[in-house]
Design a protein around this motif. Structure first.
Motif, short mmCIF file in Angstrom:
data_model
loop_
_atom_site.label_atom_id
_atom_site.label_comp_id
_atom_site.label_asym_id
_atom_site.label_seq_id
_atom_site.Cartn_x
_atom_site.Cartn_y
_atom_site.Cartn_z
N PHE A 262 118.77 13.77 120.30
CA PHE A 262 118.26 14.83 119.42
C PHE A 262 116.76 14.71 119.12
N ASP B 61 113.60 16.09 119.81
CA ASP B 61 113.03 17.28 120.47
C ASP B 61 111.77 16.96 121.28
N PRO B 62 110.79 16.25 120.70
CA PRO B 62 109.57 16.02 121.48
C PRO B 62 109.84 15.31 122.80
N LEU C 277 112.69 14.87 124.47
CA LEU C 277 113.62 15.52 125.41
C LEU C 277 113.04 16.81 125.99
N LEU C 278 112.21 17.50 125.22
CA LEU C 278 111.57 18.70 125.77
C LEU C 278 110.46 18.33 126.75
N ASP C 279 109.83 17.21 126.51
CA ASP C 279 108.74 16.76 127.38
C ASP C 279 109.26 16.21 128.70
N PRO D 246 111.48 16.89 131.15
CA PRO D 246 111.50 17.58 132.45
C PRO D 246 110.10 17.77 133.04
N ASP E 150 120.66 18.60 123.85
CA ASP E 150 120.31 18.38 122.45
C ASP E 150 119.24 19.35 121.92
N VAL E 151 118.52 20.01 122.79
CA VAL E 151 117.31 20.70 122.30
C VAL E 151 117.55 22.18 122.04
N PHE F 235 107.50 22.61 115.52
CA PHE F 235 106.96 21.73 116.55
C PHE F 235 107.39 22.17 117.95
N LYS G 127 106.07 22.56 122.65
CA LYS G 127 106.70 22.13 123.91
C LYS G 127 107.19 23.34 124.70
#
Lengths: 399, 429
Positions: free
Chosen positions: A346, A348-349, A351-353, A355, B90-91, B128, B132
């Motif tokens: 969980f 976000d930073p 896990l979004l980064d 890929p 999760d996102v 935030f 991304k």
């Protein structure tokens, strides 16, 4: 368990003694080292901060002890904290709340919440509500990088923090105080760079499970003492004969906020990986160079942040072509053979980064593997098997 | 009151007008590339619509695409497509719905092709994930990205340093880049003109939202509110069309107040108002009507919501100011709901509970949005303590159908309404 005092024997600077001391500091969820420091410095204050970056130089210049708060790890039973968060929110805020509500952070006079993600941002507001007698500051940092725009904003934020802490300390924090603190932290940065260099060159001499504990010690010790500890370790590690294994060299990425259990780091090592670079406890290596000690100290801190700070998921990358470059440079500079993406569930930073970073690695033919963890992850077998398979595949199939 | 058969969805004429406006924007976008019109992609909170119109840009809103896809039951497969491509389960599902849609040909919710953007205008306000999101979208396009960093109102106030920072970015980065991308020179008088229109529409919007102080409330300020905010939160703020829309809507509501009517629901008139609620959090879009029905079937009307403030908080006095256009844009961005501190959000909700004479508070906590969700359980406790009114807490998602469990939500809502009823009965006794 209170931390062990340094032994008085001649062997006090052996690797084992240093690591034991760091382990004791790591295990101590009551922050006894902070309490001891306050007892030794009557009237002085301690200021906590969450990952990943705050300008500790300003706290130090106010005569205060900066204290890194990194959640409760896998040894803290979270009872109250879970009542404040939904199941889909990461672990670090709930264990941090647990630390606060159980009185373990009473020794702190204030808390800084850096700009890292929405969860930590909102935790700053929760702290304002839950701990009304403490100084609480959300420390915003610019996501744009021009000196005349972002720099002006950031210097003002630094100045506000300086004034706030000055009021708490009952004195003005002078430019000379700041310059002195910058110099002290420069020494610490140099010592950590030396530690990382040693590990990159001879990872068998400086295992990451030890490096990590050394960095964690810096979260609660005064910086001067920590710098000495690092130097002692490097000297002692140089003198040790440790077996060199045919391990795979990896960079670990994604561990910049919620911490993995120490067992996870050890599992990576046992699986045949030498971690030769990472993003653990980035505050210790956030500023990439020494900060100038002449001129305007806040301007110097600002320029260092804007132009010479680590790339991480919590920062905006203004140039598309540069996405992933920092990580690739870490791989190249440390002669790593692959990357292990380890991100908290969980987050976000991270896990979004991920890929985008993976795509950058693909373009450079750098192998990687990825998994998630939580600070209280208990089962390491699956992670060990995955990391072991990754290490084997590199050893067997990489040219 | 007789209700229409489920297949005959009842809509106010303003809802139909709103739908026409949104659909028209999708049509406009679909031909933008071939007709040589420049396109920006941007977010709803902190959007700079008036400014973008100064450069003749057509505006594409990824969040609107995601929620519209959610309402049309398309988001689920887009999300799974993005997950197959490596996005974590999760996102944020808004992000994944958007990425999945782009990967499957970028056909928008209305079936029209969405254009490639000429500029990604990242108004980094209160979330935030936005940062991304646009880094991810940028990977797919060869266009400029503008970052407008809006500092967080952590201490519940806008400082001069924050305002100056945003103003400088607007003047020295955002506007010059938009001039370069669009080839149109910036005209501040044109901006002032748009802002005059914005202020008029904002005045009417506030009146509309505050009409819920009436008993019965003539509007539902959450489910109905989603429709009402559509034009002003997207490509229409600053246009005459938006001003007319809000003026028309105001007229409709004035009439409903005069008639003593409640809100219009998809099944007709509301019926007897039994419970007045304040809602914190976002809607669920995949089961929007089903969710709404759980409320109006029980006579529960939402009299105030925070979601209708994500694209701008106007009910505490802020208006776009044509006399100080750039500073006003900065204050607008800084003041959006999710850019407010948790204590400020609690104060806002408390004032809603009191001013709108609410019986309770419902928090719809969504997995996708940490900006909204992190801290909501403390908000609930704090508001129950301050107001003495009971709260309820449910969990769904914005556009991921896997996270909407109708039976669980309904069960919880029914229990909550029973509790409100008992409290009401015991007060009356």
């Amino acid at each position: 368990m209170p931390p062990k005092k340094p032994a008085k024997s001649p062997a006090q600077n052996s690797v084992q003694n240093i690591v034991d001391r760091c382990q004791a500091l790591f295990d101590d969820l009551d922050f006894t080292a902070v309490k001891d420091w306050k007892a030794a410095h009557p009237g002085a204050k301690a200021i906590g901060y969450l990952p990943i970056y705050v300008p500790r130089e300003i706290i130090h210049a106010a005569g205060m002890l900066p204290v890194g708060i990194l959640g409760g790890g896998d040894q803290l039973e979270v009872i109250h904290g879970d009542a404040y968060y939904q199941s889909y929110i990461c672990r670090i805020p709930r264990s941090t709340i647990e630390l606060g509500l159980t009185g373990r952070l009473d020794c702190l006079d204030g808390m800084l919440f850096p700009s890292i993600c929405d969860v930590i941002r909102n935790l700053s507001g929760m702290w304002q509500l839950l701990f009304k007698d403490k100084y609480v500051k959300y420390f915003d940092v610019p996501q744009t990088y021009r000196d005349d725009i972002a720099g002006t904003f950031y210097i003002h934020e630094l100045q506000t923090l300086r004034e706030d802490l000055g009021k708490m300390a009952g004195r003005t924090i002078t430019d000379d105080d700041l310059r002195n603190s910058i110099a002290v932290y420069n020494e610490n940065r140099v010592a950590i760079a030396e530690l990382y260099r040693l590990r990159a060159v001879q990872p068998w001499q400086a295992p990451t499970s030890e490096i990590y504990l050394l960095l964690r010690a810096g979260m609660v010790l005064p910086v001067e003492e920590h710098t000495q500890l690092l130097a002692d370790y490097v000297t002692a590690a140089d003198q040790e004969e440790r077996p060199r294994r045919d391990n795979c060299r990896v960079v670990v990425n994604g561990v910049f906020c919620e911490q993995p259990p120490l067992g996870l780091i050890r599992s990576l090592e046992m699986a045949g990986c030498y971690v030769v670079d990472d993003d653990f406890l980035l505050i210790t290596r956030w500023l990439l160079d020494e900060v100038p000690t002449d001129g305007d100290p806040l301007d110097n801190l600002s320029k260092a942040f804007l132009h010479r700070s680590a790339a991480t998921s919590a920062k905006f990358e203004p140039n598309k072509a540069d996405k992933g470059r920092f990580l690739i440079e870490q791989v190249r500079n440390s002669r790593a053979e692959g990357v292990i993406f380890a991100a908290p569930s969980f987050c976000d930073p991270a896990l979004l980064d991920r890929p985008m970073l993976q795509e950058a690695l693909n373009r450079d033919d750098i192998p990687f593997t990825a998994f998630k963890y939580a600070e209280n992850t208990g089962q390491m077998q699956a992670i060990r098997e995955q990391a072991g398979t990754f290490a084997d595949s590199i050893k067997l199939w990489s040219a | 009151m007789a209700k229409a058969a489920p297949q005959d969805v009842i809509k106010e004429s303003s809802m139909l007008k709103q739908k026409e406006m949104i659909d028209a924007n999708f049509k406009l976008l679909s031909t933008a590339n071939e007709e040589g019109r420049k396109v920006s992609s941007t977010f709803v909170p902190g959007n700079l619509n008036e400014l973008q119109m100064c450069f003749d840009l057509n505006c594409n809103f990824p969040e609107i695409n995601a929620l519209q896809n959610g309402m049309r039951k398309k988001s689920g497969r887009f999300i799974m497509e993005a997950e197959r491509d490596g996005q974590s389960e999760d996102v944020c599902t808004y992000v994944k719905s958007d990425l999945g849609m782009i990967m499957q040909g970028n056909i928008g919710p209305t079936g029209d092709k969405l254009p490639d953007p000429d500029v990604l205008l990242l108004s980094y306000t209160g979330c935030f994930t936005f940062m991304k999101w646009f880094e991810l979208v940028r990977e797919k396009y060869d266009c400029e990205t503008i970052m407008l960093h809006v500092p967080y109102q952590a201490d519940g106030k806008i400082t001069q340093n924050m305002r100056d920072y945003v103003v400088k970015q607007l003047k020295e980065d955002v506007i010059p880049t938009l001039e370069r991308v669009s080839g149109v020179k910036f005209d501040i008088d044109r901006l002032r003109q748009y802002m005059r229109q914005s202020a008029k529409a904002e005045e009417d919007l506030v009146w509309i939202l505050q009409s819920a102080k009436n008993r019965p409330s003539p509007i539902d300020a959450f489910f109905g509110g989603v429709y009402y905010i559509g034009p002003i939160f997207t490509a229409f703020r600053g246009t005459e069309a938006a001003t007319e829309y809000y003026s028309t809507l105001r007229g409709e509501i004035e009439q409903r107040i005069a008639n003593g009517q409640g809100p219009v629901t998809p099944e007709g008139d509301f019926g007897k108002e039994k419970f007045r609620l304040v809602v914190e959090g976002t809607p669920n879009y995949t089961n929007f009507r089903e969710f709404w029905k759980m409320f109006y079937d029980e006579g529960a009307v939402v009299v105030a919501s925070t979601y209708t403030k994500v694209g701008g908080v106007y009910d505490f006095g802020f208006r776009h100011d044509p006399d100080n256009p750039i500073e006003s844009l900065a204050d607008y961005c800084l003041g959006c709901y999710t850019n407010l501190s948790l204590p400020a959000r609690i104060r806002m909700l408390q004032s809603y509970m009191e001013d709108y004479e609410a019986d309770g508070l419902l928090i719809n906590s969504v997995k996708s949005c940490n900006s909204f969700s992190a801290g909501q359980l403390l908000m609930l406790r704090e508001l129950e303590k301050r107001t003495g009114k009971p709260g309820a807490f449910i969990e769904t998602d914005l556009v991921d159908p896997r996270y909407f469990s109708a039976a669980n939500v309904k069960n919880r809502m029914e229990s909550y309404f029973q509790m409100l009823e008992q409290k009401s009965a015991s007060r009356a006794a």
